[in-house]
Design an enzyme around this catalytic site. Structure first.
Site, PDB file in Angstrom:
ATOM      1  N   ASP A   1       0.818  -0.928   0.045  1.00 33.51           N
ATOM      2  CA  ASP A   1      -0.460  -0.163   0.179  1.00 33.51           C
ATOM      3  C   ASP A   1       0.778   1.489  -0.122  1.00 33.51           C
ATOM      4  O   ASP A   1       1.860   1.065   0.685  1.00 33.51           O
ATOM      5  CB  ASP A   1      -0.932   0.053   1.166  1.00 33.51           C
ATOM      6  CG  ASP A   1      -2.208   0.708   1.578  1.00 33.51           C
ATOM      7  OD1 ASP A   1      -2.087   1.422  -0.282  1.00 33.51           O
ATOM      8  OD2 ASP A   1      -2.455   0.680   2.317  1.00 33.51           O
TER       9      ASP A   1
ATOM     10  N   ASN B   1     -10.705  -3.269  -6.517  1.00 37.12           N
ATOM     11  CA  ASN B   1      -9.904  -2.216  -6.940  1.00 37.12           C
ATOM     12  C   ASN B   1     -10.613  -1.902  -9.170  1.00 37.12           C
ATOM     13  O   ASN B   1     -10.376  -1.061  -9.126  1.00 37.12           O
ATOM     14  CB  ASN B   1      -8.624  -2.726  -7.181  1.00 37.12           C
ATOM     15  CG  ASN B   1      -7.598  -3.132  -5.902  1.00 37.12           C
ATOM     16  OD1 ASN B   1      -6.433  -3.305  -5.945  1.00 37.12           O
ATOM     17  ND2 ASN B   1      -7.580  -2.151  -5.441  1.00 37.12           N
TER      18      ASN B   1
END
EC number: 2.5.1.-
Length: 232
Positions: free
Chosen positions: A12, A60
């Site tokens: 991330d 996503n």
């Protein structure tokens, strides 16, 4: 020091890395790919038997279409440019998640890469693509329910071992250490079953800046913890 056999990483912070440098998000993702290369090599040096990387979640797809397209392009280039090195270093490649829903040419590249590393006996590199743990668990429950309905399996026979064996990723060992970069502190639907007793480590380092030193530090932190698995 006890070393983790299976390390899973939520990679991330690519976007924030780029934003801090006033660069487009794709620049962060490109640097993130470089971090993947560093960490894969470092994991082998640290004798980590299985490394699972969360590359693209089933959620996503909610990102802008151009960003998703950029991510898929980076994945193509990574496979094309790095597969020979993975083969040469004895790394085995596996993919979890519904990757067959991706573009056909990308699916073919992934299948070929998996096949080329299948006979390797080195570390296992697992890429989570179009992956969601809740969907994986629900699909497993449906599969077992159909077996019960058809008489292939008795409901009373379903225990943790049977359920785990029926998971699409059931061949993976339990996660020992789960790392999330960028300071966020959540699992984001990643390996919920396999990480039941994982040690969780949340680090502030953005993924593009994560490398061998950071991974070694995470392994040291893991070794300093006492794992009781519900006991004393």
């Amino acid at each position: 020091m006890t070393a983790p056999l299976h390390v899973a990483i939520i990679m991330d912070g690519n976007g924030r890395w780029a934003k801090a440098r006033m660069l487009p998000r794709i620049a962060g993702h490109r640097r993130g790919v470089e971090a993947v290369r560093r960490v894969v090599r470092a994991a082998a040096d640290l004798n980590i038997g299985t490394l699972t990387l969360y590359a693209f979640s089933s959620e996503n797809w909610r990102r802008p279409a151009d960003e998703v397209s950029d991510l898929m392009g980076l994945l193509r280039r990574f496979i094309q440019s790095d597969i020979d090195e993975l083969v040469g270093e004895g790394v085995r490649l596996a993919v979890i998640g519904d990757y067959r829903a991706l573009a056909p040419d990308l699916v073919a590249l992934i299948d070929d890469a998996i096949a080329r590393t299948l006979a390797n006996d080195g570390p296992l590199l697992v890429i989570a693509l179009n992956y969601g743990a809740q969907a994986e668990i629900a699909a497993t429950a449906r599969r077992l329910a159909r077996q019960v309905a058809s008489g292939e399996l008795a409901a009373e026979a379903i225990d943790e071992r049977v359920f785990e064996g029926a998971l699409p990723s059931g061949g993976l060992p339990p996660v020992d250490l789960l790392i999330r970069t960028s300071g966020e502190q959540r699992l984001s639907n990643f390996l919920l079953w396999q990480a039941a007793y994982a040690e969780l480590l949340f680090v502030d380092t953005l993924w593009p800046d994560f490398g061998p030193d950071e991974l070694a530090g995470a392994v040291r932190a893991f070794g300093a913890r006492q794992r009781r698995f519900g006991g004393l």
